[in-house]
Design an enzyme around this catalytic site. Structure first.
Site, PDB file in Angstrom:
ATOM      1  N   HIS A 278      -3.573  -5.366   1.005  1.00 48.68           N
ATOM      2  CA  HIS A 278      -3.353  -5.792   2.377  1.00 48.68           C
ATOM      3  C   HIS A 278      -3.853  -7.229   2.521  1.00 48.68           C
ATOM      4  CE1 HIS A 278      -2.312  -1.817   3.888  1.00 48.68           C
ATOM      5  NE2 HIS A 278      -3.395  -1.314   3.328  1.00 48.68           N
TER       6      HIS A 278
ATOM      7  N   CYS B 219       0.836  -1.201   0.000  1.00 49.17           N
ATOM      8  CA  CYS B 219       0.000   0.000   0.000  1.00 49.17           C
ATOM      9  C   CYS B 219       0.876   1.258   0.000  1.00 49.17           C
ATOM     10  CB  CYS B 219      -0.992  -0.026   1.145  1.00 49.17           C
ATOM     11  SG  CYS B 219      -2.400   1.089   0.886  1.00 49.17           S
TER      12      CYS B 219
END
Length: 503
Positions: free
Chosen positions: A426, A342
Site C-alpha cells: 500500500h 494487496c
C-alpha cells in the site's frame, strides 16, 4: 502533571469529527503547542502501519501528521476491521487478537479494554501539552452507553470536556445538537461544553438567531461555524461509504500537462480497504479517477486498479458475479494496464488457499499472474522500502495472504506480466518519482499522449490540506475559548437538559 485534553464528538457518523480533530491539531501545533491525536476505538477498513509495526486507523495517522509527530499505537489502541455484516477483526495495540461478533464485543470485551484505553490516553497526556481525542458515531447511542469506551465513557473517566460537531449540510443540526445533549445522563451532560457547526453554506448572520436560541435552550454556546469547503476530507474511516459514481475526495481534475487525460477505474470490491491508495493518482493533473462496479465501465479506462479488501474470496466472487472478472482477464490478455494492490493482487493470481479469512480452503483466482497465495494466521505488518522502474519506493503492508511468486518480472515483492502489475505494498503511489514513472508506462501502453506533471509532490499536497484545516479552525472558531476548554475543562454550572438518558 497531565496535559490538557478535549473530546471531539459528533451528532452522527461522518459529521466531520476526523477533519475537525485534525484541524484543531494543526492549529495548536502552529501555536507552538506539543499536541497528539487519540481515538480509543476506531472501526475502519483504512489502516496504516506505524514505524514500530503497529496497525492503526489511517485517520489517526493523518491526525498525527497534522500534529507533526510520528504516529504510534497509543493514538488508536483499539481498531475494529469489519469482515462482514456481523463480525470484525479486533486489533489491540496494533496487533490482531481475533475475530469477534458485534454482540460478543459489546457484550463484555469492550468493557475489558477500558483500562488499556485509559492507560494509553494517560501516557499521551503525560508526554504532550494537549491530546485531542476523537469520538465515534454519536455519544447518545443509548443502547451502547454502558460499555462505551470511545465517547462519554472515556470523557467521564478522563475528565475531558466534550465538543459536539454537527454537519449542517445534512439538515436538522439544531435538533441533533439538542437531542444529543438531552439523551445523556446528568453526569455526562456536565462535560458537554458546546457545539461546532460544520459545512455551513451561506451567510452566517442568518444562522446566528438559531445559535442564540440553542444557547438559551441548552445553556451551551457554539464554538464556531466552519464553512463548507470542497476536498477537505482526510483519509476516511470507512471505505464502504464511497460513492461508486463519485470522484475521489470531491477533487477537481486539473488540466493535463500533455495532450490527453488518463482515465483510472477502481473496482469497488466488497469490504474495500485502503482505497486511499488511489488518492495519489487523483492528485495528478490530468488523471481522472472513478470507482466502478460494471464491466462496461472498464472499456474506456487506461488503467484499472483492483484495490485492497478485507474479504479476498468474497471480492473474487463479486468480480465474477458482476462480469468484471472476465473483463479483467481480457484486459490482461490485450496488454491493457491493470494494477492489483494487496487483496487485489491476490485475486489476480492462480489460486488462493484460505483457511483464515473466509475459511473456504482452495479457491481459483483470475489466473492472470503466476502467483499462489496462502493465508497465514499471523498478519504481515511492515514498512518496506524498495525500487521499481528505476525509482525508490516506500510503502506499507497489511495482509494475512503470503504470496508465492512463480514467474513474471519482479515488482515491489510482487510481480508484473506484460501490463498486469501486482503488489502487496500500500502507499507505493505516494512516492512521487515512482508514480510518475508508472504513469508514463501506463500512458505508453494505453496509447495516450499523457505527460505526468514534473513537480507534483503528494506529501506537499497533504501538508497544504492539513494547513487548510488548521486555517478553518483559526479563522472560523473561537480559538481562545477552545484553548480554555482544552486547558481547564468544561465550564461549571452547565444546566441539565431533560429527559436525560433512560435508566
Amino acid at each position: 502533571m497531565s496535559g490538557g485534553g478535549l473530546l471531539v464528538a459528533g451528532t452522527t457518523s461522518d459529521a466531520g469529527k476526523s477533519v475537525v480533530t485534525a484541524g484543531i491539531c494543526r492549529w495548536l501545533v502552529r501555536q507552538g503547542v506539543k499536541v497528539a491525536p487519540f481515538k480509543a476505538q476506531n472501526m475502519s477498513l483504512n489502516s496504516f502501519v506505524t514505524r514500530e509495526g503497529a496497525e492503526i486507523g489511517r485517520a489517526q495517522a493523518m491526525q498525527a501528521q497534522a500534529c507533526r509527530v510520528e504516529p504510534t499505537a497509543l493514538m488508536n489502541p483499539v481498531l475494529l476491521k469489519p469482515g462482514g455484516e456481523r463480525s470484525s477483526q479486533v486489533v489491540l495495540m496494533g496487533r490482531p487478537v481475533g475475530e469477534m461478533s458485534a454482540r460478543g464485543y459489546h457484550g463484555g470485551r469492550q468493557e475489558q479494554l477500558l483500562g488499556t484505553v485509559l492507560d494509553c490516553l494517560e501516557r499521551l497526556r503525560g508526554t504532550y501539552d494537549a491530546v485531542i481525542c476523537e469520538g465515534a458515531g454519536s455519544p447518545a447511542e443509548i443502547n451502547l452507553r454502558r460499555t462505551d469506551i470511545v465517547n462519554m465513557g472515556i470523557a467521564r473517566n478522563a475528565g475531558l470536556p466534550v465538543l459536539v460537531v454537527g454537519d449542517i449540510d445534512r439538515g436538522g443540526v439544531f435538533a441533533s445538537f439538542f437531542g444529543t445533549v438531552a439523551l445523556l445522563s446528568p453526569e455526562d451532560q456536565k462535560l458537554v461544553a458546546g457545539f461546532l457547526v460544520n459545512k455551513f453554506r451561506g451567510d452566517v448572520s442568518l444562522l446566528e438567531p438559531g445559535l442564540e436560541m440553542l444557547h438559551g435552550l441548552t445553556g451551551r454556546r457554539t464554538y464556531g461555524v466552519l464553512p463548507f469547503r470542497h476536498g477537505l476530507g482526510i483519509d476516511e474511516e470507512d471505505g464502504l461509504r464511497v460513492s461508486l459514481r463519485g470522484t475521489v475526495r470531491e477533487s477537481q481534475v486539473a488540466a493535463p500537462v500533455g495532450e490527453d487525460v488518463l482515465r483510472v477505474a477502481v473496482c469497488a470490491v466488497p469490504l474495500m480497504s485502503n482505497f486511499t491508495d488511489v488518492d495519489a493518482l487523483a492528485a495528478e493533473p490530468g488523471v481522472v479517477v472513478r470507482f466502478v462496479d460494471r464491466p462496461e465501465e472498464l472499456a474506456d479506462a487506461d488503467l484499472v486498479v483492483v484495490p485492497g479488501t478485507r474479504g479476498t474470496v468474497r471480492a473474487l466472487e463479486w468480480l465474477r458475479e458482476r462480469g468484471l472478472a472476465d473483463a479483467l482477464r481480457r484486459r490482461a490478455a490485450e496488454g491493457r494496464p491493470v494494477l492489483g494492490i494487496c487483496g487485489g493482487f491476490q485475486v489476480l493470481g492462480e489460486h488462493i488457499e484460505d483457511d483464515v479469512e473466509s475459511r473456504r480452503g482452495q479457491v481459483d483466482g483470475l489466473g492472470v499472474l503466476p502467483v499462489r497465495v496462502r493465508f497465514a494466521r499471523e498478519k504481515t505488518l511492515t514498512r518496506p522500502v524498495g525500487e521499481a522502474l528505476g525509482e525508490t519506493v516506500e510503502g506499507y503492508e497489511i495482509h494475512h495472504g503470503v504470496a508465492e511468486v512463480l514467474g513474471g518480472e519482479a515488482f515491489l515483492d510482487g510481480c508484473r506480466v506484460g501490463q498486469t502489475w501486482g503488489t502487496h505494498w500500500h502507499g507505493s503511489l505516494e512516492s512521487d518519482a515512482f508514480r510518475r514513472a508508472f504513469l508514463r508506462e501506463v500512458a505508453r501502453a494505453a496509447g495516450r499522449r499523457f505527460v505526468p506533471a514534473p513537480d507534483t509532490s503528494f506529501a506537499a499536497l497533504r501538508e497544504e490540506q492539513l494547513d487548510r484545516l488548521g486555517d478553518l479552525i483559526e479563522q472560523h472558531a473561537d480559538t481562545d475559548a477552545l484553548w480554555r476548554l482544552i486547558e481547564s475543562g468544561a465550564p461549571t454550572g452547565l444546566p441539565f437538559i431533560p429527559p436525560g438518558a433512560p435508566a
